[in-house]
Scaffold this motif. Structure first.
Motif, PDB file in Angstrom:
ATOM      1  N   PRO A 108       0.717  -1.456   0.265  1.00  0.00           N
ATOM      2  CA  PRO A 108       0.018   0.245   0.298  1.00  0.00           C
ATOM      3  C   PRO A 108       0.556   1.553  -0.276  1.00  0.00           C
ATOM      4  CG  PRO A 108      -1.089  -1.630   1.178  1.00  0.00           C
ATOM      5  CD  PRO A 108       0.235  -2.099   0.968  1.00  0.00           C
ATOM      6  N   ASN A 122       1.315   6.187  -6.864  1.00  0.00           N
ATOM      7  CA  ASN A 122       0.234   7.788  -6.887  1.00  0.00           C
ATOM      8  C   ASN A 122      -0.014   8.864  -7.355  1.00  0.00           C
ATOM      9  OD1 ASN A 122      -2.079   5.978  -8.297  1.00  0.00           O
ATOM     10  ND2 ASN A 122      -1.387   4.309  -7.614  1.00  0.00           N
ATOM     11  N   LEU A 123       0.806   9.219  -5.687  1.00  0.00           N
ATOM     12  CA  LEU A 123       1.273  10.237  -5.516  1.00  0.00           C
ATOM     13  C   LEU A 123       2.337  11.126  -6.780  1.00  0.00           C
ATOM     14  CD1 LEU A 123       1.218  10.319  -1.612  1.00  0.00           C
ATOM     15  CD2 LEU A 123      -0.623  11.723  -3.535  1.00  0.00           C
ATOM     16  N   VAL A 124       2.673  10.442  -6.985  1.00  0.00           N
ATOM     17  CA  VAL A 124       4.054  11.286  -7.930  1.00  0.00           C
ATOM     18  C   VAL A 124       3.044  11.083  -9.375  1.00  0.00           C
ATOM     19  CG1 VAL A 124       6.177  10.724  -8.965  1.00  0.00           C
ATOM     20  CG2 VAL A 124       5.801  10.199  -7.438  1.00  0.00           C
ATOM     21  N   VAL A 128       2.563   2.078  -3.357  1.00  0.00           N
ATOM     22  CA  VAL A 128       0.942   2.320  -4.347  1.00  0.00           C
ATOM     23  C   VAL A 128       1.046   3.785  -4.251  1.00  0.00           C
ATOM     24  CG1 VAL A 128      -0.741   1.228  -5.642  1.00  0.00           C
ATOM     25  CG2 VAL A 128       0.647  -0.338  -4.472  1.00  0.00           C
ATOM     26  N   ARG A 129       0.421   4.081  -2.808  1.00  0.00           N
ATOM     27  CA  ARG A 129       0.912   5.215  -2.913  1.00  0.00           C
ATOM     28  C   ARG A 129       1.246   5.981  -3.386  1.00  0.00           C
ATOM     29  NH1 ARG A 129      -2.181   9.504   0.423  1.00  0.00           N
ATOM     30  NH2 ARG A 129      -0.917  10.477   1.317  1.00  0.00           N
ATOM     31  N   TYR A 130       2.737   6.149  -2.717  1.00  0.00           N
ATOM     32  CA  TYR A 130       3.440   7.063  -3.363  1.00  0.00           C
ATOM     33  C   TYR A 130       4.087   7.525  -4.898  1.00  0.00           C
ATOM     34  CZ  TYR A 130       8.050   8.851  -4.307  1.00  0.00           C
ATOM     35  OH  TYR A 130       9.963   9.385  -4.937  1.00  0.00           O
ATOM     36  N   ARG A 167      -0.410  11.652  -9.728  1.00  0.00           N
ATOM     37  CA  ARG A 167      -1.832  12.621 -10.279  1.00  0.00           C
ATOM     38  C   ARG A 167      -0.823  13.814 -10.367  1.00  0.00           C
ATOM     39  NH1 ARG A 167      -6.088  11.913  -6.906  1.00  0.00           N
ATOM     40  NH2 ARG A 167      -6.058  14.124  -6.943  1.00  0.00           N
ATOM     41  N   ALA A 168       0.298  14.213  -9.440  1.00  0.00           N
ATOM     42  CA  ALA A 168       1.304  15.089  -9.217  1.00  0.00           C
ATOM     43  C   ALA A 168       1.885  15.694 -10.540  1.00  0.00           C
ATOM     44  CB  ALA A 168       2.983  15.410  -8.322  1.00  0.00           C
ATOM     45  N   ARG A 215      -4.530   5.607 -12.390  1.00  0.00           N
ATOM     46  CA  ARG A 215      -4.517   5.391 -11.488  1.00  0.00           C
ATOM     47  C   ARG A 215      -3.314   4.890 -11.429  1.00  0.00           C
ATOM     48  NH1 ARG A 215      -9.279   4.846 -14.518  1.00  0.00           N
ATOM     49  NH2 ARG A 215     -10.624   4.878 -13.090  1.00  0.00           N
ATOM     50  N   VAL A 216      -2.097   4.665 -11.025  1.00  0.00           N
ATOM     51  CA  VAL A 216      -1.051   3.683 -11.235  1.00  0.00           C
ATOM     52  C   VAL A 216      -1.207   2.233 -10.633  1.00  0.00           C
ATOM     53  CG1 VAL A 216       1.555   3.908 -11.698  1.00  0.00           C
ATOM     54  CG2 VAL A 216       0.263   6.326 -11.566  1.00  0.00           C
ATOM     55  N   ALA A 217      -0.667   1.257 -11.296  1.00  0.00           N
ATOM     56  CA  ALA A 217      -0.266  -0.329 -10.589  1.00  0.00           C
ATOM     57  C   ALA A 217       1.387  -0.312 -10.294  1.00  0.00           C
ATOM     58  CB  ALA A 217      -1.679  -1.140 -11.229  1.00  0.00           C
TER      59      ALA A 217
END
Lengths: 290, 170
Positions: free
Chosen positions: A86, A93-95, A89-91, A97-98, A111-113
């Motif tokens: 998690p 996704n933050l990059v 994955v969150r990291y 989204r930025a 969304r990035v997986a």
């Protein structure tokens, strides 16, 4: 000419003229008139006219979203599933989204997986489904490099490169129907379309000019956020040293030297700045989990 | 009868007047080229937020200074916006006019087969595809979770702030 055909002719003319003018409501009303006048075949024909005219226009987001999800299923299946960590994955996704938030197409969800695969690879499916492999993340040294990789994939989505592939795949599958209704009325054709697009994406690759465009636009997206403009060149150069030019990082992309040159030209022509913002520490904290 | 010489002078005066008028009357417009953006009281990220704008909003340019643009919204609110969140051309958006028109003509055939972003569960078309292609339950669940994955805008903003990115650049 009898009453029934008069109704029919009127309905057809109204449908043709106003469908072209963009009045879908009137087109549907014309279908109703034809149906009420006892001519279901004509109603079907009017519906068909709407479909044919509609097919001349670009794919809308709803359709894109469905296709993206189906393609994502195949990407995940072929690459051994996704990483279930998690925080990591969150990291990513933050990059993502930025970068996406100030891209040319910020108004869709991205969304990035992370794919559980050691190859060095990244993909984008329509509607913002983005994938990077664990193998690629192992080659990245800082957040700015990751932002550039994600910028490249976001550019594929923002430029709707994959939708061109879908249109081609539909033609090859013999789908003349516009929209997505064929996905339920003819699921075999939908599978053929998705499989064809996935084959192009994963095995054959997009056209090389589209890859170059994604490199240069992705570089712009990453630098808009403030990441260092040289980061992507550094990553591509390191990968060229690792893999060589004979065998490009992704067998589906132009060789590294050509890609590096294109990105450097973009940096110069658009005056992109080497801000020094690389954020290696923040990346390293996450890299331990890769 | 007006002499050609007088007519020429009148035309020149009118032409110059038109040039001056068009230059003064046509304010520069920029558009929000970001999902959302904040208008601030000053030209730093430390200044108070005085308003919020969203993707595609038109803003009248009042002034510029470095990486910041002073703007006025259609409602008359004034503030500073980070220049990288603006564009001089109007963004087309996800469904440009042509795509919307095409979808309208085809009818909402996609509605029955798609799910909105953030909702759990594969859409009908993908579910059918997964069945035909023999995609495992594990991989279906992965894409399902991916589709539903969301990070609130405030957390993205905090991430930018921590990294000194965007308008928080040091």
């Amino acid at each position: 000419m009898n009453m029934r055909s008069n109704h029919g002719l009127t309905a057809t003319l109204i449908a043709l003229s106003l469908t072209v003018a963009g009045c879908a409501e009137v087109q549907r009303a014309s279908e109703d008139i034809a149906r009420q006048s006892g001519n279901p075949r004509l109603a079907g024909a009017i519906h068909g006219v709407g479909n044919v005219v509609g097919s001349l226009f670009p794919i809308g987001y709803e359709e894109e979203s469905s296709i993206g999800q189906a393609m994502a299923l195949q990407v995940v299946a072929r690459y051994g599933g996704v990483v279930d960590q998690p925080e990591l994955v969150r990291y990513v996704n933050l990059v993502g989204r930025a970068v996406a938030n100030t891209s040319d197409r910020p108004d869709i969800p991205y969304r990035v997986a992370i794919l559980e695969h050691e190859s060095i690879n990244a993909f984008a499916a329509p509607a913002g489904y983005i994938f990077v492999t664990r193998g690629l993340l192992k080659q990245v040294r800082n957040e700015a490099e990751l932002a550039a990789v994600l910028g490249h994939e976001i550019a594929h989505v923002s430029q709707k490169h994959i939708l061109d592939v879908i249109q081609r795949s539909k033609r090859l599958a013999g789908v003349t129907e516009a929209g997505l209704s064929y996905a339920t009325s003819n699921p075999a054709a939908f599978k053929t379309v998705i499989d064809g697009a996935v084959k192009k994406l994963l095995d054959e690759g997009l056209d090389q000019d589209k890859e170059t465009e994604a490199d240069t636009i992705g570089e712009v997206f990453a630098t808009r956020v403030g990441y260092d403009a040289d980061a992507y060149v550094n990553l591509l150069t390191r990968l060229r040293d690792l893999k060589g030019d004979d065998r490009a990082l992704f067998k589906t992309h132009p060789n590294f030297s050509a890609r590096i040159e294109a990105v450097q030209k973009t940096i110069q022509s658009k005056h992109l700045v080497a801000t020094g913002v690389l954020l290696p520490e923040r990346f390293a904290r996450m890299a331990k989990r890769i | 009868m007006i002499s050609p010489r007088v007519l020429r002078v009148v035309l020149i005066v009118l032409w110059i007047g038109l040039l001056v008028w068009s230059g003064e009357g046509r304010a520069e417009t920029v558009y929000v080229q970001a999902k959302t953006a904040q208008l601030r009281a000053g030209k730093t990220s430390l200044d108070a937020v005085v308003g919020n704008v969203k993707f595609g909003d038109a803003l009248e340019v009042v002034g510029r200074d470095g990486s910041w643009v002073e703007v006025k919204t259609s409602a008359g609110a004034k503030g500073w916006i980070f220049a990288n969140k603006t564009s001089s051309s109007k963004p087309s958006g996800t469904n440009d006019t042509l795509a919307k028109l095409g979808q309208s003509m085809r009818g909402n055939d996609a509605s029955a087969t798609t799910a909105s972003a953030g909702a759990r569960g594969l859409d009908k078309a993908s579910e059918g595809y997964a069945n035909r292609a023999g995609v495992s339950a594990r991989d279906r669940d992965a894409v399902d979770r991916m589709t539903a994955y969301q990070i609130p805008d405030q957390e993205v903003e905090e991430f930018l702030r921590e990294g000194g990115l965007g308008e928080y650049a040091k």
